[in-house]
Structure formats: C-alpha cells, structure tokens
Motif scaffolding. Structure first.
Motif, mmCIF file in Angstrom:
data_model
loop_
_atom_site.group_PDB
_atom_site.id
_atom_site.type_symbol
_atom_site.label_atom_id
_atom_site.label_comp_id
_atom_site.label_asym_id
_atom_site.label_seq_id
_atom_site.Cartn_x
_atom_site.Cartn_y
_atom_site.Cartn_z
ATOM 1 N N LEU A 52 1.058 -1.119 -0.061
ATOM 2 C CA LEU A 52 -0.030 -0.035 -0.002
ATOM 3 C C LEU A 52 0.759 1.139 -0.121
ATOM 4 N N THR A 56 1.503 3.749 -3.138
ATOM 5 C CA THR A 56 1.324 5.332 -3.079
ATOM 6 C C THR A 56 2.330 6.099 -3.419
ATOM 7 N N ILE A 69 -7.110 7.666 -6.633
ATOM 8 C CA ILE A 69 -7.364 6.297 -5.882
ATOM 9 C C ILE A 69 -7.135 5.189 -6.705
ATOM 10 N N LYS A 73 -4.661 2.179 -6.841
ATOM 11 C CA LYS A 73 -5.169 0.929 -6.388
ATOM 12 C C LYS A 73 -4.588 -0.196 -7.649
ATOM 13 N N HIS A 92 -10.267 1.242 -0.642
ATOM 14 C CA HIS A 92 -10.493 2.820 -0.594
ATOM 15 C C HIS A 92 -10.825 3.026 1.163
ATOM 16 N N PHE A 95 -7.379 2.986 2.595
ATOM 17 C CA PHE A 95 -6.466 4.256 2.305
ATOM 18 C C PHE A 95 -7.131 5.354 2.846
ATOM 19 N N PHE A 100 -4.080 4.842 8.220
ATOM 20 C CA PHE A 100 -3.159 4.858 6.930
ATOM 21 C C PHE A 100 -2.174 6.294 7.161
ATOM 22 N N SER A 382 -2.775 12.192 3.804
ATOM 23 C CA SER A 382 -2.153 10.906 3.272
ATOM 24 C C SER A 382 -1.138 11.278 2.086
#
Length: 490
Positions: A52, A56, A69, A73, A92, A95, A100, A382
């Motif tokens: 993850l 990102t 997103i 993904k 989602h 996230f 996170f 994030s």
C-alpha cells in the motif's frame, strides 16, 4: 482544524557512507510494525501495508498525472500475487482511514530525521561559520514559506480559503468544486455556492540540511506566522517574505538569541531615526520621515539605503533596495546591526530565500504537491505526506550522487526524471536490497548529463541567481575590510 509537525535534526551526522545509509530508512518490516501498531492491519481485510505504501509513493513519485485512488489501486494490484488483491471499496476504506494517515506521518518523520542527520551542506556550513566570525551566532538558516491547495468546496467549513477559486491552479480547482448545479421540484435549475476550500501548507526549510524542519497544515485563512513560533527558540537566522510581518514574532526571535531578515509590506510606515547610503550619512535629510515618504522611496532609488527605523517604540534596521524585476523600491527588516554586515550583503542574504521557492517548484512539478479533489481529509493528509516523503527520498539520492559519485547533481532534473529510476528504487529500498540501490545510483552517475546541473551563464552569477554565486558574494562581503561590495539587482 490544523496540524503542525515540528521536527529537529539529531546531533549525529555521517557523510562518509551516503549510499549505505539508505538501508535503514524505510523497510517492509518497519512499515508492517507501524501499520500494526496504529491498527491499519485488520484480520477482516487482507491488506499488505508495505505494498500500500509502495503503490502510493510510486504513484506520487514517478508520474506527472493527476493523482487518483483508482490509479494507486491499480499499482497495488499489479504488485500483489494471486489471492492477495482486494476489491476497490475495502481498499478505498483502508486508504481513507486515519490509521493509514498516521502510518504515512510516522514514515515522514522518520525520513526527515534521517535526512537532517545525513545532509550537511558544506557551502552553507562555511557561510554560517563566516557569519559566526562576524558576530552572528547561528547554527542554521531557516527559510519560511507557504503553499496553498484548493480542495473540494464541501470542505470549506473545515478549510476556509482566503484566495478566490478562480486563482487556484491546482487539480482540485479544475474539478468544479466551487459550484454545484441543482434543480427544484419544477425542474428549474438552481446554482448553489458551496464555498471556497483551501489548505495552507506552511513550511520551515533548513538551508544547511536541505530538508523540512517544521510543517504546519491548516486552513488557508490561518495565520501563517503562528508556525514560525515553533522554531523561534533555536539559534538560527529566519528568512521571511512580506506575508510574515509581525513585530511580536520579531521580538520572540530576538529574545531567543535568534536573527531574522524579512521583507516589509509596501505600506510600511515606520519613522526613520538614522540613514546611511554607503559611507554617506543622510540622517539630517531623512530623520523623522516615514518609510512611505516619496523622498525616502525615490531618492537615488537604484542605490541601497541603510536605515534605523522605529516601529511603535521598537527600533529595527531597514534596508531599502531597488527591484529591477518589479521596477520599484522594497524594504527589508532585520535585527542584524550595521557594524557587523553591510547593506548589500544583507540584501544578498535575503536572496537565499529563493531556495524554498525552488523547493516548492520541485515538489509541485515532480512530487505531486498540487492538491487532490476529495472531500476526505485523511486522503488529503496521506497524499501530502507521500509528496513530502518522495521529495526527501529524491533529496537523499541527489546527496548520494554528490558525495559518493563526486558529481554536481541537479535536484530538479533528478525529480522530474524519476520515471526512469524511482519505481525500482522504492522497491529496493523497502526490500532492503542494498546492491540494487547501489546499482541504480551508479547508473544515474553514468548518465550524469541527464542529472547534473547545467552550466549557468555569467549574467546569472552576476545577478546572484544561483546558490553558489550568492554564497560567494556574501562570503566576500563578510571578509572585506574597508570595502563595500556592489550588488547587481535582478
């Protein structure tokens, strides 16, 4: 709603093994431990926290496309083995979770401490040493500035904005977030103004360590000067633009044995008590006049004027300079006294503030620090952390190229050409694959024409438009005796 992160560099510093120090930055094991500690990993959701974070950071670091997103993904799915992937909605949900966000904040803080403990710019260190010999007792030079994101208008209650949505240049401002179209019971179209939402990102940048030292995240309407107080207790020289004028803040910095140098607003109206232009004393001509007086502004306007000015009972040194770019005079305010550093050197020191402008340019152009169209604050935080993490990683790579490979790297070129190397680099980093990291950096060094600085023109050096020429000018001015260097204004 606001959040402030204030991080200070540790005392330990090692520049000998620039590449090997990558091995302890961010590992898959560390990410897993932090994800478990904050509750990001849950039994009901088959989530791989390392992948993850990887998906990102790679989406932020090597792509010039708008962040979504769905694209993150897709990268996550491409990294997963058979049976490891998950559907979009649970992805989602994780996230957007606070867990996170906390994981990304922790990674940013850890990496910031690594960068601050590794990088110690020798040219800036020499400059600070020369300033110490001139009586300016500082350990670092902090540059303060801010940037603003226009975000989804539905967040205007949380992040009220001061700038109009039309001025927004970010991705979110293009997503029709200022107005939404509705219809009444008869089908007649209504237009509802849902507000202008804006996030303010206030950054304190260390010139010596090439990294963020304090970070403030809040509404666009928040007082940007509040975040300066986080760093006012240190022995540093603070550089500000005109948005940070605050005499209480100046006093706080002075009380903490610090120094400041900033630009005054155009309507500044302090009272002049003394005035010099080079070796010429003009006190009789200008004493008692206001800074706003036309005589003060336009008398030999192309030459620097060194003033002692009183503002509400407190006296500060003010330097009048002429900006060729704006075709007008401007005023700089400082607590560095005349007997230590002359006016032209003060003006050159202020030019160091341009380095944070270049930093924001890099972050926006190559690390996606451009905002995101979402109503979910955790996603905003994030992705902001991801942008800053990517920026710090690229800074470390540039430092490794400079120290280990003995080349003069361009941090901007390294950032914008990250598609060639960043994806493999971040995978090797979290996997602890030191040999792969070394291979990537050596490969970049072999293609040094793609990653080194362009040769700057003589004109740019004369006008102090490079860090090297600015530092060189300041050092000559500090060492000069009976000599006032001439500054060519840009």
């Amino acid at each position: 709603m606001s959040q402030s992160l204030c991080i200070f560099n540790p005392n330990e510093r090692n520049t000998k093994n620039a590449i090997s120090r990558f091995s302890s930055i961010i590992s898959a094991q560390y990410i897993g431990q932090k994800a478990k500690a904050v509750g990001l990993i849950k039994r009901r959701v088959n989530l791989n926290p390392n992948k993850l974070v990887l998906s990102t950071l790679s989406a932020v670091g090597d792509s010039g496309e708008e962040l979504k997103i769905a694209s993150i993904k897709a990268r996550y799915s491409a990294m997963c083995r058979s049976g490891e992937d998950m559907y979009y909605k649970p992805f989602h949900n994780r996230f957007r979770s606070e867990e996170f966000t906390l994981t990304m904040m922790d990674l940013f803080c850890k990496l910031q401490q690594k960068v601050a403990g590794t990088i110690d710019n020798p040219a800036v260190r020499k400059l600070i040493g020369s300033m110490n010999q001139s009586g300016i007792d500082i350990d670092d030079i902090y540059i303060h500035d801010g940037s603003y994101w226009h975000v989804n208008g539905a967040l205007s209650d949380i992040f009220p904005g001061t700038r109009t949505a039309e001025k927004g240049k970010g991705k979110a401002s293009k997503a029709k977030n200022q107005y939404s179209k509705l219809v009444d019971t008869n089908g007649k179209e209504l237009t509802e103004n849902i507000g202008n939402a804006e996030i303010g990102i206030q950054m304190t940048w260390s010139l010596r360590h090439s990294c963020v030292m304090s970070l403030g995240i809040g509404a666009g309407t928040e007082n940007e000067r509040n975040y300066v107080y986080e760093t006012s207790s240190k022995k540093v020289l603070h550089l500000f633009d005109a948005g940070y004028v605050d005499f209480n803040m100046y006093q706080t910095i002075e009380n903490s044995n610090g120094y400041f140098l900033g630009k005054l607003r155009s309507n500044a109206a302090g009272t002049i008590r003394s005035c010099r232009m080079g070796k010429l004393d003009l006190t009789k001509m200008f004493s008692g006049k206001k800074l706003s007086d036309p005589d003060v502004r336009y008398y030999l306007k192309h030459r620097s004027m060194d003033l002692n000015v009183e503002f509400k009972g407190s006296k500060y040194r003010v330097i009048r300079v002429f900006s060729k770019k704006d075709d007008k005079v401007q005023f700089l305010i400082t607590n560095i006294m005349q007997s230590r550093i002359n006016a032209n050197v003060i003006t050159a020191i202020y030019k160091l503030r341009w380095q944070i402008e270049l930093r924001f340019k890099e972050l926006k152009s190559a690390s996606n620090l451009r905002g995101v169209n979402t109503r979910i604050t955790n996603i905003i935080y994030s992705l902001l952390m991801a942008s800053l993490i990517v920026g710090l990683l690229k800074t470390l790579v540039a430092y490794a190229l400079e120290v280990k490979m003995k080349i003069d790297p361009s941090s901007y070129k390294i950032s914008i050409r990250a598609r060639n190397w960043f994806g493999e680099f971040i995978k090797a980093l979290t996997a602890g694959n030191h040999s792969k990291i070394k291979e990537i950096i050596y490969g970049m060094a072999k293609s040094k024409d793609s990653y080194t600085k362009e040769r700057q023109s003589r004109k740019k050096h004369i006008e102090l438009k490079t860090l090297k020429s600015t530092i060189t000018f300041i050092l000559k001015g500090l060492c000069a005796t009976g000599f006032e260097p001439v500054l060519v204004e840009s």
